[in-house]
Design a protein around this motif. Structure first.
Motif, short mmCIF file in Angstrom:
data_model
loop_
_atom_site.label_atom_id
_atom_site.label_comp_id
_atom_site.label_asym_id
_atom_site.label_seq_id
_atom_site.Cartn_x
_atom_site.Cartn_y
_atom_site.Cartn_z
N ARG A 4 -26.73 -7.65 8.07
CA ARG A 4 -27.15 -6.34 7.58
C ARG A 4 -26.18 -5.70 6.59
O ARG A 4 -26.62 -5.07 5.65
CB ARG A 4 -27.38 -5.39 8.75
CG ARG A 4 -28.55 -5.82 9.59
CD ARG A 4 -28.79 -4.85 10.72
NE ARG A 4 -29.89 -5.33 11.53
CZ ARG A 4 -31.04 -4.70 11.64
NH1 ARG A 4 -31.23 -3.57 11.00
NH2 ARG A 4 -31.99 -5.19 12.38
N THR A 5 -24.91 -5.85 6.81
CA THR A 5 -23.95 -5.19 5.92
C THR A 5 -23.60 -6.09 4.74
O THR A 5 -23.72 -7.32 4.83
CB THR A 5 -22.66 -4.82 6.67
OG1 THR A 5 -21.97 -6.03 7.02
CG2 THR A 5 -22.94 -3.98 7.91
N LEU A 6 -23.20 -5.48 3.65
CA LEU A 6 -22.85 -6.25 2.46
C LEU A 6 -21.72 -7.24 2.74
O LEU A 6 -21.82 -8.40 2.34
CB LEU A 6 -22.49 -5.31 1.31
CG LEU A 6 -22.29 -5.96 -0.04
CD1 LEU A 6 -23.51 -6.77 -0.46
CD2 LEU A 6 -22.00 -4.89 -1.09
N PRO A 7 -20.65 -6.85 3.43
CA PRO A 7 -19.60 -7.84 3.73
C PRO A 7 -20.13 -9.02 4.56
O PRO A 7 -19.77 -10.17 4.30
CB PRO A 7 -18.55 -7.05 4.51
CG PRO A 7 -18.74 -5.64 4.05
CD PRO A 7 -20.23 -5.50 3.84
N ASP A 8 -20.99 -8.74 5.52
CA ASP A 8 -21.56 -9.81 6.34
C ASP A 8 -22.48 -10.71 5.51
O ASP A 8 -22.52 -11.92 5.70
CB ASP A 8 -22.31 -9.25 7.53
CG ASP A 8 -21.39 -8.68 8.60
OD1 ASP A 8 -20.17 -9.00 8.58
OD2 ASP A 8 -21.87 -7.90 9.44
N GLN A 9 -23.23 -10.10 4.58
CA GLN A 9 -24.10 -10.89 3.69
C GLN A 9 -23.26 -11.82 2.83
O GLN A 9 -23.60 -12.98 2.63
CB GLN A 9 -24.93 -9.95 2.82
CG GLN A 9 -25.97 -9.18 3.58
CD GLN A 9 -26.60 -8.09 2.75
OE1 GLN A 9 -26.30 -7.91 1.58
NE2 GLN A 9 -27.48 -7.32 3.37
N PHE A 10 -22.17 -11.29 2.30
CA PHE A 10 -21.25 -12.07 1.47
C PHE A 10 -20.74 -13.27 2.26
O PHE A 10 -20.80 -14.41 1.79
CB PHE A 10 -20.08 -11.18 1.02
CG PHE A 10 -18.99 -11.92 0.33
CD1 PHE A 10 -19.01 -12.10 -1.04
CD2 PHE A 10 -17.90 -12.41 1.04
CE1 PHE A 10 -17.99 -12.78 -1.68
CE2 PHE A 10 -16.88 -13.08 0.41
CZ PHE A 10 -16.93 -13.27 -0.97
N LEU A 11 -20.25 -13.03 3.46
CA LEU A 11 -19.70 -14.11 4.29
C LEU A 11 -20.76 -15.14 4.66
O LEU A 11 -20.50 -16.34 4.62
CB LEU A 11 -19.05 -13.52 5.54
CG LEU A 11 -17.79 -12.69 5.32
CD1 LEU A 11 -17.35 -12.03 6.62
CD2 LEU A 11 -16.68 -13.54 4.74
N ALA A 12 -21.95 -14.67 5.01
CA ALA A 12 -23.02 -15.59 5.39
C ALA A 12 -23.46 -16.45 4.21
O ALA A 12 -23.69 -17.65 4.37
CB ALA A 12 -24.20 -14.81 5.95
N LEU A 13 -23.57 -15.84 3.05
CA LEU A 13 -24.00 -16.60 1.88
C LEU A 13 -22.92 -17.59 1.46
O LEU A 13 -23.23 -18.74 1.12
CB LEU A 13 -24.34 -15.66 0.73
CG LEU A 13 -24.95 -16.30 -0.49
CD1 LEU A 13 -26.22 -17.07 -0.14
CD2 LEU A 13 -25.24 -15.26 -1.55
N ARG A 14 -21.68 -17.18 1.51
CA ARG A 14 -20.59 -18.09 1.17
C ARG A 14 -20.56 -19.28 2.15
O ARG A 14 -20.37 -20.42 1.74
CB ARG A 14 -19.25 -17.34 1.18
CG ARG A 14 -18.12 -18.16 0.60
CD ARG A 14 -16.86 -17.36 0.50
NE ARG A 14 -16.36 -17.10 1.85
CZ ARG A 14 -15.19 -16.57 2.13
NH1 ARG A 14 -14.38 -16.21 1.15
NH2 ARG A 14 -14.80 -16.37 3.35
N ALA A 15 -20.78 -19.01 3.42
CA ALA A 15 -20.81 -20.08 4.42
C ALA A 15 -22.00 -21.01 4.20
O ALA A 15 -21.87 -22.23 4.31
CB ALA A 15 -20.85 -19.49 5.82
N ALA A 16 -23.17 -20.44 3.86
CA ALA A 16 -24.35 -21.26 3.60
C ALA A 16 -24.13 -22.15 2.39
O ALA A 16 -24.53 -23.31 2.38
CB ALA A 16 -25.58 -20.37 3.41
N LEU A 17 -23.49 -21.61 1.37
CA LEU A 17 -23.20 -22.40 0.16
C LEU A 17 -22.22 -23.52 0.49
O LEU A 17 -22.41 -24.66 0.07
CB LEU A 17 -22.62 -21.49 -0.92
CG LEU A 17 -22.28 -22.14 -2.25
CD1 LEU A 17 -23.52 -22.74 -2.91
CD2 LEU A 17 -21.65 -21.10 -3.18
#
Length: 65
Positions: A4-17
């Protein structure tokens, strides 16, 4: 996965990549996030590139930084 939060989105997307074995585009990465629009994933990818955590290569594909 729907952070939900921008920092969590950043971390999740970086991990998915980082979990991908090779170059990947925003549409493929967006499949990992059930409620996130593809445009949002593309926007976040560009932020991650700007911050040096990913690289944009040909044909709109990305690799970890």
């Amino acid at each position: 996965m729907n952070p939900r939060t921008l920092p969590d989105q950043f971390l999740a997307l970086r991990a998915a990549l980082a979990a991908r074995p090779g170059p990947v585009g925003a549409p493929e990465l967006a499949q990992a996030f059930t409620r996130t629009p593809r445009a949002k994933v593309g926007e976040l990818l560009e932020i991650i590139v700007t911050l040096g955590h990913a690289r944009r290569i040909e044909n709109g594909r990305y690799l970890p930084g």
